[in-house]
Enzyme design. Structure first.
Site, PDB file in Angstrom:
ATOM      1  N   SER A   1       0.848  -1.186   0.000  1.00  0.00           N
ATOM      2  CA  SER A   1       0.000   0.000   0.000  1.00  0.00           C
ATOM      3  C   SER A   1       0.881   1.232   0.000  1.00  0.00           C
ATOM      4  O   SER A   1       2.008   1.203   0.515  1.00  0.00           O
ATOM      5  CB  SER A   1      -0.896   0.017   1.243  1.00  0.00           C
ATOM      6  OG  SER A   1      -1.545   1.267   1.401  1.00  0.00           O
TER       7      SER A   1
ATOM      8  N   TYR B   1      -2.682  -0.559  10.624  1.00  0.00           N
ATOM      9  CA  TYR B   1      -2.551  -0.855   9.191  1.00  0.00           C
ATOM     10  C   TYR B   1      -1.246  -0.282   8.645  1.00  0.00           C
ATOM     11  O   TYR B   1      -0.501  -0.971   7.944  1.00  0.00           O
ATOM     12  CB  TYR B   1      -3.755  -0.273   8.459  1.00  0.00           C
ATOM     13  CG  TYR B   1      -3.723  -0.449   6.959  1.00  0.00           C
ATOM     14  CD1 TYR B   1      -4.071  -1.654   6.372  1.00  0.00           C
ATOM     15  CD2 TYR B   1      -3.363   0.618   6.133  1.00  0.00           C
ATOM     16  CE1 TYR B   1      -4.064  -1.807   4.982  1.00  0.00           C
ATOM     17  CE2 TYR B   1      -3.358   0.470   4.752  1.00  0.00           C
ATOM     18  CZ  TYR B   1      -3.703  -0.732   4.185  1.00  0.00           C
ATOM     19  OH  TYR B   1      -3.684  -0.877   2.823  1.00  0.00           O
TER      20      TYR B   1
END
Length: 276
Positions: free
Chosen positions: A134, A147
């Site tokens: 990501s 995250y």
């Protein structure tokens, strides 16, 4: 003989789109899911082009069994490490067991799957490991600290694997999407609601504005993110192109965030800090 690939987290989102793109190109796909419903949907949609693996990244035995099954069938040209989850909330109050689960799935699970699939990858003439990271592994913000932590760790994991597997010719690639319109955003919003309910009054007062801003951002990402098929195209390119780049960005927001990540630290932190 058809080329064969392994895709984890194939029930929806980027993983499901990767299965569709590889099957469209005539490949055979080993697709990992966790539920009976997801297995039946894939089998109905793709028939013999897809062989479903039942795998849970929190279950080492299921990972090992899938690795043995794939290796027994022959070599695979590529592994797509896509399965993952997002756990939001202020780091001060996120339960440690939730934080550990985030790392277990998004980091330790990726390594466990890669290790399990290496025997099958080594049986192919050329092999790739493509991990879906990501842009959140380059730049971090508030309320999704677990995250971000996992995605930053995934960068180090991928870089080390790339270095260690280079002598065998197994190339390791990191794909870094920005916002992708998948179910991860509604799930994150639901999880934020759960976090809000567990916060003590002082914590809710301290972080309510940040939680609300994070929910608005998640809603915007679900609405404006690139389609999973766009990310899948980049993943398949990384799997099949002759000389893959070590990293691929997906989406305009990812490219902008990558530029932001190169700013001087003080300026970057000023721009990403939560506002009162």
């Amino acid at each position: 003989m058809k080329p064969s690939y392994v895709v984890t987290g194939a029930s929806s989102g980027i993983g499901r789109a990767c299965v569709a793109e590889l099957a469209r190109r005539g490949a055979h796909v080993w697709a990992s899911v966790r539920t009976d419903v997801d297995q039946k949907e894939l089998e109905h949609a793709y028939g013999k082009a897809v062989t479903v693996l039942r795998m849970d990244l929190r279950d080492p035995d299921s990972i090992a069994a899938c690795g043995e099954r794939v290796a027994a069938a022959g070599g695979v040209r590529g592994l797509v490490n896509n399965a993952g989850l997002a756990r939001p909330g202020p780091l001060e109050y996120v339960p440690l067991e939730v934080f550990r689960e985030q790392l277990e799935v998004n980091v330790t699970g990726q390594l466990a799957v890669t290790r399990a699939m290496l025997p099958a990858l080594r049986r192919a003439e050329t092999a790739r490991v493509v991990t879906v990271g990501s842009i959140g592994g380059r730049i971090a913000g508030p309320m999704i600290g677990p995250y971000h932590t996992s995605k930053f760790a995934l960068v180090g994991l991928t870089d080390s694997l790339r270095a260690e597997l280079a002598p065998e010719g197994i190339e390791v690639v990191l794909v870094e999407p920005g916002a992708v319109a998948t179910a991860i955003w509604p799930r994150a919003r639901a999880a934020a609601d759960e976090i809000r309910e567990t916060l003590p009054p002082a914590g809710l007062e301290r972080y309510e504005a940040q939680l609300a801003a994070a929910e608005r951002s998640a809603a915007r990402s679900a609405r404006t993110g690139v389609p999973p098929s766009r990310a899948a195209e980049v993943v398949v390119k990384a799997l099949t192109t002759r000389h893959p780049a070590p990293r691929y960005l997906v989406g305009r927001d990812a490219r902008l965030a990558a530029l932001l990540a190169r700013l001087p630290f003080r300026l970057r932190y000023r721009l990403t800090a939560a506002k009162r």
